[in-house]
Design a protein around this motif. Structure first.
Motif, mmCIF file in Angstrom:
data_model
loop_
_atom_site.group_PDB
_atom_site.id
_atom_site.type_symbol
_atom_site.label_atom_id
_atom_site.label_comp_id
_atom_site.label_asym_id
_atom_site.label_seq_id
_atom_site.Cartn_x
_atom_site.Cartn_y
_atom_site.Cartn_z
ATOM 1 N N LEU A 168 -0.460 18.781 4.431
ATOM 2 C CA LEU A 168 0.076 17.999 3.486
ATOM 3 C C LEU A 168 1.665 17.548 4.084
ATOM 4 N N SER A 169 1.920 16.203 4.134
ATOM 5 C CA SER A 169 3.076 15.800 4.437
ATOM 6 C C SER A 169 3.803 14.736 3.429
ATOM 7 N N GLY A 170 4.900 14.402 3.336
ATOM 8 C CA GLY A 170 5.715 13.434 2.683
ATOM 9 C C GLY A 170 5.492 14.039 1.174
ATOM 10 N N ASP A 171 5.257 12.874 0.349
ATOM 11 C CA ASP A 171 5.334 12.964 -1.133
ATOM 12 C C ASP A 171 3.790 13.547 -1.713
ATOM 13 N N ILE A 172 3.854 14.342 -2.507
ATOM 14 C CA ILE A 172 2.719 14.621 -3.505
ATOM 15 C C ILE A 172 3.038 14.099 -4.690
ATOM 16 N N ASP A 173 2.364 12.913 -4.969
ATOM 17 C CA ASP A 173 2.917 12.033 -6.253
ATOM 18 C C ASP A 173 1.552 11.383 -6.878
ATOM 19 N N LEU A 174 1.601 10.735 -7.950
ATOM 20 C CA LEU A 174 0.599 10.007 -8.570
ATOM 21 C C LEU A 174 -0.255 9.276 -7.841
ATOM 22 N N GLN A 175 0.351 8.612 -6.704
ATOM 23 C CA GLN A 175 -0.153 7.438 -5.899
ATOM 24 C C GLN A 175 -1.326 8.107 -4.958
ATOM 25 N N ILE A 176 -1.202 9.130 -4.654
ATOM 26 C CA ILE A 176 -2.125 10.005 -3.663
ATOM 27 C C ILE A 176 -3.059 11.033 -4.470
ATOM 28 N N SER A 177 -2.539 11.781 -5.451
ATOM 29 C CA SER A 177 -2.913 12.740 -6.270
ATOM 30 C C SER A 177 -4.740 12.574 -6.506
ATOM 31 N N ALA A 178 -4.864 11.641 -6.834
ATOM 32 C CA ALA A 178 -6.327 11.306 -7.033
ATOM 33 C C ALA A 178 -7.348 11.589 -6.007
ATOM 34 N N ASN A 179 -6.943 11.071 -4.984
ATOM 35 C CA ASN A 179 -7.820 10.931 -3.583
ATOM 36 C C ASN A 179 -7.458 12.486 -3.070
ATOM 37 N N PHE A 180 -6.451 13.099 -3.078
ATOM 38 C CA PHE A 180 -6.379 14.409 -2.695
ATOM 39 C C PHE A 180 -7.282 15.330 -3.449
ATOM 40 N N LYS A 181 -7.240 15.244 -4.546
ATOM 41 C CA LYS A 181 -8.159 15.944 -5.487
ATOM 42 C C LYS A 181 -9.597 15.816 -5.235
ATOM 43 N N THR A 182 -10.108 14.533 -5.154
ATOM 44 C CA THR A 182 -11.464 14.221 -4.695
ATOM 45 C C THR A 182 -11.864 15.019 -3.553
#
Length: 124
Positions: free
Chosen positions: A16-30
């Motif tokens: 992981l790098s940068g920010d873990i926020d709402l913008q990317i969380s859904a794709n990461f989870k999937t």
């Protein structure tokens, strides 16, 4: 935030790098929930600068997924900002965290601090 998943035999390593926020969380989870045929998931969070509540929620969901699937979850090389959030929320006690990466701080010299104080005082 960017994430990269590398699979090797029965292990998946997620960087992981940068920010873990709402913008990317859904794709990461999937993407992580697709890792049903591994025995170990290792998350490297050394380059994460920020994590919000949606990022924490995804980490908790991944932990639950791993527990119900018989997958070991390890978080390695956690950045200080992420570790502070995990520690404050007591989540450092439920995740297996192997290492906290200290961020380097550039020490300010006494001369530069003195110069700054003198400049501020001279402006009055």
């Amino acid at each position: 935030m960017a994430f990269d998943i590398k699979r090797r035999n029965l292990e998946a390593k997620i960087s992981l790098s940068g920010d873990i926020d709402l913008q990317i969380s859904a794709n990461f989870k999937t993407e992580v929930l697709k890792l049903k045929d591994v025995k170990t998931i290792i998350i490297n969070a050394a380059l994460v600068s920020y994590i919000d509540s949606s990022g924490i929620a995804v980490l908790l969901l991944i932990k639950q997924f791993c527990e119900t699937s018989g997958i070991s979850l390890i978080i390695e090389d956690v950045s200080e900002p992420v570790f502070r959030v995990l520690e404050i929320s007591k989540l450092d006690q439920i995740f297996e965290i192997q290492n906290v990466k200290k961020t380097r701080r550039t020490p300010k010299s006494a001369t530069s601090n003195k110069d700054m104080i003198n400049k501020l005082l001279s402006e009055k």
